[in-house]
Design a protein around this motif. Structure first.
Motif, mmCIF file in Angstrom:
data_model
loop_
_atom_site.group_PDB
_atom_site.id
_atom_site.type_symbol
_atom_site.label_atom_id
_atom_site.label_comp_id
_atom_site.label_asym_id
_atom_site.label_seq_id
_atom_site.Cartn_x
_atom_site.Cartn_y
_atom_site.Cartn_z
ATOM 1 N N GLU A 194 2.277 -15.823 11.063
ATOM 2 C CA GLU A 194 3.109 -15.429 10.009
ATOM 3 C C GLU A 194 2.075 -14.953 10.005
ATOM 4 O O GLU A 194 1.874 -15.118 7.609
ATOM 5 C CB GLU A 194 3.319 -16.643 9.384
ATOM 6 C CG GLU A 194 2.677 -17.811 8.662
ATOM 7 C CD GLU A 194 1.562 -18.653 9.401
ATOM 8 O OE1 GLU A 194 0.440 -19.517 8.759
ATOM 9 O OE2 GLU A 194 1.794 -18.280 10.864
ATOM 10 N N ILE A 195 0.067 -14.753 9.640
ATOM 11 C CA ILE A 195 -0.764 -14.430 8.136
ATOM 12 C C ILE A 195 0.160 -13.492 7.518
ATOM 13 O O ILE A 195 0.945 -12.315 8.222
ATOM 14 C CB ILE A 195 -1.900 -13.984 9.108
ATOM 15 C CG1 ILE A 195 -3.151 -13.885 8.133
ATOM 16 C CG2 ILE A 195 -1.920 -13.269 9.814
ATOM 17 C CD1 ILE A 195 -3.543 -15.437 7.070
ATOM 18 N N LYS A 196 -0.170 -12.846 5.992
ATOM 19 C CA LYS A 196 -0.017 -11.603 5.676
ATOM 20 C C LYS A 196 -0.907 -10.390 6.146
ATOM 21 O O LYS A 196 -2.205 -10.712 5.755
ATOM 22 C CB LYS A 196 -0.184 -12.239 4.288
ATOM 23 C CG LYS A 196 0.830 -11.119 3.350
ATOM 24 C CD LYS A 196 1.807 -10.765 2.845
ATOM 25 C CE LYS A 196 2.608 -10.227 2.050
ATOM 26 N NZ LYS A 196 2.717 -8.357 2.538
ATOM 27 N N THR A 197 -0.522 -9.288 6.050
ATOM 28 C CA THR A 197 -1.558 -8.378 6.205
ATOM 29 C C THR A 197 -0.142 -6.968 5.105
ATOM 30 O O THR A 197 0.304 -7.396 4.896
ATOM 31 C CB THR A 197 -1.501 -7.413 7.305
ATOM 32 O OG1 THR A 197 0.254 -6.956 8.148
ATOM 33 C CG2 THR A 197 -2.359 -8.494 8.319
ATOM 34 N N GLY A 198 -1.148 -5.785 4.554
ATOM 35 C CA GLY A 198 0.102 -5.141 3.567
ATOM 36 C C GLY A 198 -0.811 -5.178 2.674
ATOM 37 O O GLY A 198 -2.391 -5.778 1.920
ATOM 38 N N GLU A 199 -0.370 -5.416 2.029
ATOM 39 C CA GLU A 199 -0.720 -5.594 -0.024
ATOM 40 C C GLU A 199 -0.769 -7.615 0.332
ATOM 41 O O GLU A 199 0.083 -7.838 0.637
ATOM 42 C CB GLU A 199 0.529 -4.934 -1.067
ATOM 43 C CG GLU A 199 -0.268 -5.209 -2.706
ATOM 44 C CD GLU A 199 0.836 -4.864 -3.474
ATOM 45 O OE1 GLU A 199 0.622 -4.997 -4.493
ATOM 46 O OE2 GLU A 199 1.130 -3.712 -2.569
ATOM 47 N N PHE B 1 -0.983 -10.541 -2.482
ATOM 48 C CA PHE B 1 -0.572 -11.343 -3.162
ATOM 49 C C PHE B 1 -1.295 -12.506 -3.077
ATOM 50 O O PHE B 1 -1.445 -12.892 -2.584
ATOM 51 C CB PHE B 1 1.083 -10.916 -3.645
ATOM 52 C CG PHE B 1 1.917 -9.293 -4.159
ATOM 53 C CD1 PHE B 1 1.946 -9.591 -4.645
ATOM 54 C CD2 PHE B 1 1.909 -9.450 -2.200
ATOM 55 C CE1 PHE B 1 2.774 -8.069 -4.887
ATOM 56 C CE2 PHE B 1 2.791 -8.160 -2.318
ATOM 57 C CZ PHE B 1 2.933 -7.707 -3.532
ATOM 58 N N PRO B 2 -1.815 -13.384 -4.539
ATOM 59 C CA PRO B 2 -1.048 -14.373 -4.344
ATOM 60 C C PRO B 2 -0.854 -15.020 -4.064
ATOM 61 O O PRO B 2 0.778 -15.484 -4.138
ATOM 62 C CB PRO B 2 -1.956 -14.944 -5.961
ATOM 63 C CG PRO B 2 -2.172 -13.558 -6.711
ATOM 64 C CD PRO B 2 -1.282 -12.659 -5.770
ATOM 65 N N THR B 3 -1.324 -16.512 -3.840
ATOM 66 C CA THR B 3 -0.898 -17.370 -3.328
ATOM 67 C C THR B 3 0.341 -17.180 -1.222
ATOM 68 O O THR B 3 0.209 -17.673 -0.633
ATOM 69 C CB THR B 3 0.818 -18.018 -3.374
ATOM 70 O OG1 THR B 3 1.907 -17.199 -3.672
ATOM 71 C CG2 THR B 3 0.004 -19.036 -4.745
ATOM 72 N N ASN B 4 -0.620 -15.722 -1.062
ATOM 73 C CA ASN B 4 -0.201 -15.552 0.349
ATOM 74 C C ASN B 4 -1.200 -16.240 1.423
ATOM 75 O O ASN B 4 -2.819 -16.205 1.060
ATOM 76 C CB ASN B 4 -0.654 -13.700 0.369
ATOM 77 C CG ASN B 4 0.836 -12.504 0.282
ATOM 78 O OD1 ASN B 4 0.142 -12.033 -0.018
ATOM 79 N ND2 ASN B 4 1.716 -13.141 -0.167
ATOM 80 N N LYS B 5 -1.202 -16.397 2.603
ATOM 81 C CA LYS B 5 -2.315 -16.683 3.532
ATOM 82 C C LYS B 5 -2.837 -15.183 3.690
ATOM 83 O O LYS B 5 -2.319 -14.562 4.427
ATOM 84 C CB LYS B 5 -2.291 -17.945 4.663
ATOM 85 C CG LYS B 5 -2.094 -19.138 4.186
ATOM 86 C CD LYS B 5 -1.639 -20.273 5.650
ATOM 87 C CE LYS B 5 -2.614 -21.059 5.226
ATOM 88 N NZ LYS B 5 -2.136 -22.086 6.985
ATOM 89 N N ALA B 6 -4.185 -15.078 4.035
ATOM 90 C CA ALA B 6 -4.677 -14.595 4.955
ATOM 91 C C ALA B 6 -6.419 -14.584 4.883
ATOM 92 O O ALA B 6 -6.696 -15.345 5.198
ATOM 93 C CB ALA B 6 -5.045 -13.178 3.235
ATOM 94 N N PRO B 7 -6.787 -13.839 6.375
ATOM 95 C CA PRO B 7 -8.201 -13.333 6.626
ATOM 96 C C PRO B 7 -9.308 -13.691 5.514
ATOM 97 O O PRO B 7 -9.211 -12.946 5.046
ATOM 98 C CB PRO B 7 -7.863 -12.267 7.752
ATOM 99 C CG PRO B 7 -7.126 -12.576 7.663
ATOM 100 C CD PRO B 7 -6.104 -11.974 6.364
ATOM 101 N N VAL B 8 -9.759 -14.978 6.180
ATOM 102 C CA VAL B 8 -11.284 -15.259 5.081
ATOM 103 C C VAL B 8 -12.167 -15.231 6.295
ATOM 104 O O VAL B 8 -12.403 -15.676 7.168
ATOM 105 C CB VAL B 8 -11.169 -16.185 4.089
ATOM 106 C CG1 VAL B 8 -12.918 -16.001 3.337
ATOM 107 C CG2 VAL B 8 -10.134 -16.407 3.009
#
Length: 190
Positions: free
Chosen positions: A29-34, A36-43
């Protein structure tokens, strides 16, 4: 301030695509594209002696119980109780394809994307911590350099490839980065 950034799995950007695919193995379910704050994204985080991608939520919980804190000022992070320990021990890197800012010149707002010249990948210095069992990150910001100043007075602490190990490996090295000039960026309409 950095309030949004972009992360595309473009076939031409193998470096970013590999990071996204690695994180999606355990977090489909990881977020890609734009982003936003509170999204889970790769770090990118240190695991042993290797940087590995992990899915992390953007924003520390606000101590007043309302919303999230998405940025930490590089100038004050070493003294602020919310960020001090993370700066000492929990530094991470945010991979992106650039970040967004909007003009505030009195006319209609214009959205710009900022990148390093000639690069498809832009890395930003960040901090992480765990809150109620959930890992979260904030992006460090600094005073804008000439390349962004006309659009916004703050910018993320952009890391060059040569600075990534220094940011992760050494507290003193991280402090040196926070006190140094950041690279010039290019802007384009988003």
């Amino acid at each position: 301030m950095c309030g949004r950034y972009v992360l595309f799995s473009d076939p031409e950007m193998a470096e970013i695509r590999e990071i996204i695919e690695e994180v999606q193995k355990n977090n489909p379910e990881i977020k890609t594209g734009e982003i936003f704050p509170t999204n889970k994204a790769p770090v990118l985080m240190l695991n042993g002696d290797k940087l590995i991608p992990e899915a992390v939520k953007w924003g520390f919980p606000d101590f007043r119980g309302k919303g999230v804190i998405i940025n930490a000022r590089a100038e004050t992070a070493p003294e602020k109780p919310m960020f001090r320990r993370s700066l000492e021990e929990k530094r991470c890197i945010i991979p992106s394809c650039g970040f967004y800012e909007w003009s505030h010149d009195g006319g209609p707002k214009t959205k710009y994307q900022f990148n390093l010249p000639g690069e498809g990948v832009l890395y930003m210095a960040a901090l992480y911590n765990d809150f109620a069992g959930e890992r979260r990150f904030v992006i460090l910001t600094t005073a804008s350099n000439e390349s962004i100043r006309k659009v916004h007075l703050r910018m993320p602490v952009v890391l060059t490839r040569q600075e990534m190990d220094q940011w992760i490996d050494s507290y003193q090295g991280a402090l040196d980065i926070l006190q140094s000039s950041r690279p010039e960026l290019v802007k384009q309409l988003a």
